[in-house]
Motif scaffolding. Sequence first.
Motif, PDB file in Angstrom:
ATOM      1  N   SER A 168      33.067 -38.536  -8.028  1.00 54.51           N
ATOM      2  CA  SER A 168      31.984 -38.071  -8.887  1.00 54.51           C
ATOM      3  C   SER A 168      31.669 -36.631  -8.488  1.00 54.51           C
ATOM      4  N   LEU A 169      31.871 -35.686  -9.415  1.00 52.17           N
ATOM      5  CA  LEU A 169      31.682 -34.264  -9.124  1.00 52.17           C
ATOM      6  C   LEU A 169      30.335 -33.800  -9.662  1.00 52.17           C
ATOM      7  N   HIS A 170      29.536 -33.205  -8.776  1.00 50.55           N
ATOM      8  CA  HIS A 170      28.233 -32.652  -9.159  1.00 50.55           C
ATOM      9  C   HIS A 170      28.290 -31.139  -9.025  1.00 50.55           C
ATOM     10  N   ARG A 171      28.121 -30.456 -10.147  1.00 54.04           N
ATOM     11  CA  ARG A 171      28.183 -28.996 -10.172  1.00 54.04           C
ATOM     12  C   ARG A 171      26.811 -28.411  -9.833  1.00 54.04           C
ATOM     13  N   VAL A 172      26.783 -27.482  -8.872  1.00 52.45           N
ATOM     14  CA  VAL A 172      25.531 -26.840  -8.459  1.00 52.45           C
ATOM     15  C   VAL A 172      25.639 -25.343  -8.740  1.00 52.45           C
ATOM     16  N   PRO A 173      24.971 -24.827  -9.770  1.00 53.51           N
ATOM     17  CA  PRO A 173      25.052 -23.393 -10.078  1.00 53.51           C
ATOM     18  C   PRO A 173      24.377 -22.547  -9.002  1.00 53.51           C
ATOM     19  N   TYR A 174      24.866 -21.339  -8.825  1.00 54.85           N
ATOM     20  CA  TYR A 174      24.250 -20.295  -7.992  1.00 54.85           C
ATOM     21  C   TYR A 174      24.279 -20.574  -6.490  1.00 54.85           C
ATOM     22  N   ALA A 175      24.856 -21.667  -6.064  1.00 57.76           N
ATOM     23  CA  ALA A 175      24.797 -22.012  -4.643  1.00 57.76           C
ATOM     24  C   ALA A 175      25.908 -21.332  -3.861  1.00 57.76           C
ATOM     25  N   PRO A 176      25.576 -20.628  -2.772  1.00 51.36           N
ATOM     26  CA  PRO A 176      26.616 -20.089  -1.892  1.00 51.36           C
ATOM     27  C   PRO A 176      27.339 -21.226  -1.159  1.00 51.36           C
ATOM     28  N   HIS A 177      28.348 -20.857  -0.401  1.00 44.65           N
ATOM     29  CA  HIS A 177      29.169 -21.846   0.293  1.00 44.65           C
ATOM     30  C   HIS A 177      28.328 -22.755   1.188  1.00 44.65           C
ATOM     31  N   ALA A 178      28.584 -24.070   1.066  1.00 47.76           N
ATOM     32  CA  ALA A 178      27.941 -25.092   1.907  1.00 47.76           C
ATOM     33  C   ALA A 178      26.420 -25.071   1.814  1.00 47.76           C
ATOM     34  N   ALA A 179      25.905 -24.610   0.687  1.00 48.67           N
ATOM     35  CA  ALA A 179      24.447 -24.547   0.492  1.00 48.67           C
ATOM     36  C   ALA A 179      24.051 -25.267  -0.786  1.00 48.67           C
ATOM     37  N   MET A 180      24.751 -26.342  -1.112  1.00 47.74           N
ATOM     38  CA  MET A 180      24.460 -27.061  -2.347  1.00 47.74           C
ATOM     39  C   MET A 180      23.072 -27.715  -2.291  1.00 47.74           C
ATOM     40  N   TRP A 181      22.705 -28.278  -1.144  1.00 48.33           N
ATOM     41  CA  TRP A 181      21.358 -28.844  -1.016  1.00 48.33           C
ATOM     42  C   TRP A 181      20.324 -27.737  -1.121  1.00 48.33           C
ATOM     43  N   ASN A 182      20.550 -26.629  -0.465  1.00 45.85           N
ATOM     44  CA  ASN A 182      19.575 -25.532  -0.450  1.00 45.85           C
ATOM     45  C   ASN A 182      19.244 -25.062  -1.861  1.00 45.85           C
ATOM     46  N   ALA A 183      20.266 -24.980  -2.710  1.00 48.93           N
ATOM     47  CA  ALA A 183      20.056 -24.456  -4.055  1.00 48.93           C
ATOM     48  C   ALA A 183      19.314 -25.438  -4.952  1.00 48.93           C
ATOM     49  N   ASP A 184      19.487 -26.742  -4.700  1.00 47.17           N
ATOM     50  CA  ASP A 184      18.865 -27.748  -5.570  1.00 47.17           C
ATOM     51  C   ASP A 184      18.600 -29.019  -4.773  1.00 47.17           C
ATOM     52  N   PRO A 185      17.595 -29.000  -3.878  1.00 51.20           N
ATOM     53  CA  PRO A 185      17.353 -30.178  -3.036  1.00 51.20           C
ATOM     54  C   PRO A 185      17.114 -31.463  -3.826  1.00 51.20           C
ATOM     55  N   HIS A 186      16.307 -31.395  -4.865  1.00 52.71           N
ATOM     56  CA  HIS A 186      15.985 -32.608  -5.628  1.00 52.71           C
ATOM     57  C   HIS A 186      17.227 -33.159  -6.322  1.00 52.71           C
ATOM     58  N   GLY A 187      17.971 -32.290  -6.995  1.00 53.18           N
ATOM     59  CA  GLY A 187      19.170 -32.745  -7.702  1.00 53.18           C
ATOM     60  C   GLY A 187      20.209 -33.315  -6.752  1.00 53.18           C
ATOM     61  N   TYR A 188      20.372 -32.660  -5.606  1.00 57.20           N
ATOM     62  CA  TYR A 188      21.332 -33.109  -4.592  1.00 57.20           C
ATOM     63  C   TYR A 188      20.959 -34.509  -4.112  1.00 57.20           C
ATOM     64  N   GLU A 189      19.691 -34.698  -3.757  1.00 53.79           N
ATOM     65  CA  GLU A 189      19.279 -35.978  -3.195  1.00 53.79           C
ATOM     66  C   GLU A 189      19.290 -37.089  -4.241  1.00 53.79           C
ATOM     67  N   GLU A 190      19.046 -36.753  -5.494  1.00 49.36           N
ATOM     68  CA  GLU A 190      19.119 -37.765  -6.541  1.00 49.36           C
ATOM     69  C   GLU A 190      20.556 -38.228  -6.745  1.00 49.36           C
ATOM     70  N   LYS A 191      21.505 -37.308  -6.757  1.00 49.34           N
ATOM     71  CA  LYS A 191      22.916 -37.699  -6.852  1.00 49.34           C
ATOM     72  C   LYS A 191      23.318 -38.543  -5.648  1.00 49.34           C
ATOM     73  N   LEU A 192      22.840 -38.162  -4.478  1.00 50.44           N
ATOM     74  CA  LEU A 192      23.160 -38.903  -3.265  1.00 50.44           C
ATOM     75  C   LEU A 192      22.544 -40.303  -3.310  1.00 50.44           C
ATOM     76  N   ARG A 193      21.315 -40.411  -3.793  1.00 50.88           N
ATOM     77  CA  ARG A 193      20.656 -41.718  -3.898  1.00 50.88           C
ATOM     78  C   ARG A 193      21.462 -42.669  -4.782  1.00 50.88           C
ATOM     79  N   ARG A 194      21.900 -42.173  -5.928  1.00 49.14           N
ATOM     80  CA  ARG A 194      22.671 -43.025  -6.840  1.00 49.14           C
ATOM     81  C   ARG A 194      24.014 -43.414  -6.227  1.00 49.14           C
ATOM     82  N   PHE A 195      24.624 -42.484  -5.539  1.00 50.87           N
ATOM     83  CA  PHE A 195      25.923 -42.768  -4.928  1.00 50.87           C
ATOM     84  C   PHE A 195      25.803 -43.828  -3.839  1.00 50.87           C
ATOM     85  N   LEU A 196      24.722 -43.791  -3.077  1.00 54.60           N
ATOM     86  CA  LEU A 196      24.560 -44.688  -1.925  1.00 54.60           C
ATOM     87  C   LEU A 196      24.103 -46.094  -2.296  1.00 54.60           C
ATOM     88  N   THR A 197      23.575 -46.280  -3.509  1.00 53.23           N
ATOM     89  CA  THR A 197      23.001 -47.571  -3.881  1.00 53.23           C
ATOM     90  C   THR A 197      23.944 -48.752  -3.603  1.00 53.23           C
TER      91      THR A 197
END
Length: 385
Positions: free
Chosen positions: A353-382
Amino acid sequence: MRLRTAALAATTVLGTGAAALAAGRYAADLALRPVRARGESAGRPTAGFEGTRLTVQSHDDGRIAVTRSLAAGLPGIYGLTGRGTHAVVGPVVEDETAARSRPHTVVRELRRVSRGRLSTGATVRLTPQVHVGDPGEALGLEYTDVRIPGELGQLPAWFVPGARGSWVITVHGLGATREQPMTLFPFYVSRRMPVLGIGYRGDPGAPPCPDGIGHLGNSEWRDLDAAIRYAVEHGAARVILHGWSSGATMALHAAAHSPLRDRVAGLVLDSPVLDWQHTVRALASSHGTPRALLPLVVRAVQGRAGLPEDREAPLVDPARLTVPTLLLHGPADTIAPWESSRELAARRERLVSLHRVPYAPHAAMWNADPHGYEEKLRRFLTPFM
């Protein structure tokens, strides 16, 4: 500047051909030297953040003004590091009217100063590392310092307990330490999942890299394998590997080659290094390596790290990926190409499952969108709960 000086000196002493080879090797060392070898300067740039140098213009009342640049206006939450200083900044908070009145500055939310003090005129850098110290100091979490037996010696790790049988093993990447993954510790703890945050060869407190440089996960993954063994021996029914940058590549290697790969239930890959030649070139260029020397840098790294010569050969064979995978990446990453992640997701579309994060520098996907990142992670972990 140091690289150009070294190349010039080598040319004088050794001749052009030998000098080029020497300069290529030097540039490879500079690009892939681990944190342990660089020392613990608070102002060192993380991979992909070399161009984020800013000057503090002012700070008060929960706001900080810094010199205007593309980096200064990045969306999200970041660390701000300088000599002896670490702070955390949130989103840009000025409106358009204020921005017009201060055309040379950007004002961001100043969340806290974690270490040292900020001063007007100080030079700082953005970093994806939001927390400093250990999980107790930084987050107030119960944790234990543990040592993991690895092939080169004892590896440092933090263990944060939880009630579930699925453990998460976090693996940092290029230019970072095990402090960076702490951004996700509160998320995992809230879901009662045990977390093992590991250090590996080249890290502070860990054995050094045998040849002094990182191998982009090609050998380091065996330290992750040791961590999987430790987790299983201490009660983990299964493990989820969450890696950033070359740590994500380590996770792919471990899921494919570990003797305990049947215990790997899933992967979370943040900005994985899949096209190693692109990454090496990008890192060398960020350190000032002349373009003409880049092929020699790639050759030096390939020989020392045992990486595939063929650019088309994948660093990790997609066919070996057999577990559900959440891949978080974005097209703004200049270190690990977004296109490689898209290709991996397309080739293993039933698993990835690929989640695209706009504007995020390298290895900073959470930093750019903490809520979106954690929501994708929550669904994946269920399914693993």
